[in-house]
Design a protein around this motif. Structure first.
Motif, PDB file in Angstrom:
ATOM      1  N   SER A  97      47.534  33.249  43.426  1.00 55.72           N
ATOM      2  CA  SER A  97      47.001  34.604  43.582  1.00 55.72           C
ATOM      3  C   SER A  97      47.628  35.287  44.784  1.00 55.72           C
ATOM      4  CB  SER A  97      45.478  34.572  43.789  1.00 55.72           C
ATOM      5  OG  SER A  97      44.835  34.100  42.652  1.00 55.72           O
ATOM      6  N   GLN A  98      47.730  36.598  44.666  1.00 57.02           N
ATOM      7  CA  GLN A  98      48.085  37.459  45.782  1.00 57.02           C
ATOM      8  C   GLN A  98      46.819  38.228  46.114  1.00 57.02           C
ATOM      9  OE1 GLN A  98      51.295  37.323  46.985  1.00 57.02           O
ATOM     10  NE2 GLN A  98      50.528  38.457  48.714  1.00 57.02           N
ATOM     11  N   ASP A 143      40.268  34.434  36.141  1.00 63.75           N
ATOM     12  CA  ASP A 143      40.382  35.893  36.272  1.00 63.75           C
ATOM     13  C   ASP A 143      39.032  36.531  36.605  1.00 63.75           C
ATOM     14  OD1 ASP A 143      43.102  35.793  35.817  1.00 63.75           O
ATOM     15  OD2 ASP A 143      42.967  36.411  33.716  1.00 63.75           O
ATOM     16  N   SER A 181      46.375  27.472  40.148  1.00 64.16           N
ATOM     17  CA  SER A 181      46.600  28.898  39.926  1.00 64.16           C
ATOM     18  C   SER A 181      47.098  29.523  41.220  1.00 64.16           C
ATOM     19  CB  SER A 181      45.333  29.599  39.431  1.00 64.16           C
ATOM     20  OG  SER A 181      44.291  29.484  40.370  1.00 64.16           O
ATOM     21  N   SER A 198      49.077  34.917  50.214  1.00 66.50           N
ATOM     22  CA  SER A 198      49.618  34.235  49.038  1.00 66.50           C
ATOM     23  C   SER A 198      48.890  32.892  48.956  1.00 66.50           C
ATOM     24  CB  SER A 198      51.118  34.020  49.180  1.00 66.50           C
ATOM     25  OG  SER A 198      51.774  35.269  49.276  1.00 66.50           O
ATOM     26  N   ASN A 239      46.323  37.815  39.983  1.00 66.37           N
ATOM     27  CA  ASN A 239      46.541  36.425  39.604  1.00 66.37           C
ATOM     28  C   ASN A 239      47.888  36.256  38.934  1.00 66.37           C
ATOM     29  OD1 ASN A 239      44.133  35.411  40.588  1.00 66.37           O
ATOM     30  ND2 ASN A 239      43.050  35.719  38.682  1.00 66.37           N
ATOM     31  N   GLY A 240      48.505  35.110  39.198  1.00 66.37           N
ATOM     32  CA  GLY A 240      49.783  34.763  38.586  1.00 66.37           C
ATOM     33  C   GLY A 240      49.629  33.560  37.675  1.00 66.37           C
ATOM     34  N   GLN A 241      50.502  32.589  37.850  1.00 60.97           N
ATOM     35  CA  GLN A 241      50.523  31.418  36.993  1.00 60.97           C
ATOM     36  C   GLN A 241      49.183  30.677  37.020  1.00 60.97           C
ATOM     37  OE1 GLN A 241      52.542  32.178  39.625  1.00 60.97           O
ATOM     38  NE2 GLN A 241      54.197  30.697  39.705  1.00 60.97           N
TER      39      GLN A 241
END
Length: 146
Positions: free
Chosen positions: A95-96, A17, A93, A113, A77-79
């Motif tokens: 991210s968009q 992050d 990880s 993406s 950020n996602g998973q």
């Protein structure tokens, strides 16, 4: 799962992050400080390697050049999945990333993406990114209306 593993997973998520947040703010020298001195960073688009840098100095030059061409970054950020083995870990990880650049007086939005495959190491009491492979899986570009 031990408390130590949970703590490491939390620290690794914070590392990923921080990479996104500092990058969005164009704090490139602080982004570079998240990596080991012998880092490797590769970018793939359409399954082809388009950029590869190693070492902090080379990465800082590359990132500063890129940041100078972008008006605005926005990363979500996602998973984040990690496997930890002692002082080494691997992670995936997602991210968009949105970037706005200007072209011929118009703002152009590029929407990416991205999947990152990372290698992390625990040294000197903290986690570092040693290797990052960014796979830009979906890319969309459009002109923004004013």
């Amino acid at each position: 799962m031990t408390l130590e593993i949970l703590k490491s997973k939390e620290e690794l998520r914070a590392l990923v992050d921080a990479y996104a947040s500092l990058g969005d703010e164009k704090k490139i020298s602080q982004v570079i400080d998240l990596f080991t001195p012998d880092l490797r960073y590769n970018v793939f688009m359409n399954n082809s390697l388009i950029s590869s840098v190693s070492g902090r100095e080379n990465m800082e030059q590359d990132f500063n050049k890129h940041a100078s061409e972008v008006k605005t970054y926005f990363t979500l950020n996602g998973q984040h999945q990690v496997e930890i083995e002692g002082n080494r870990a691997t992670g995936v990880s997602f991210s968009q990333i949105k970037m706005i650049r200007e072209n011929e007086g118009k703002d152009i939005l590029s929407d990416y993406s991205v999947r990152y495959d990372d290698v992390y190491v625990f040294e000197d009491g903290k986690w570092w990114i040693k290797e990052r492979n960014g796979y830009f899986l979906i890319i969309e570009t459009r002109t923004l209306s004013k």
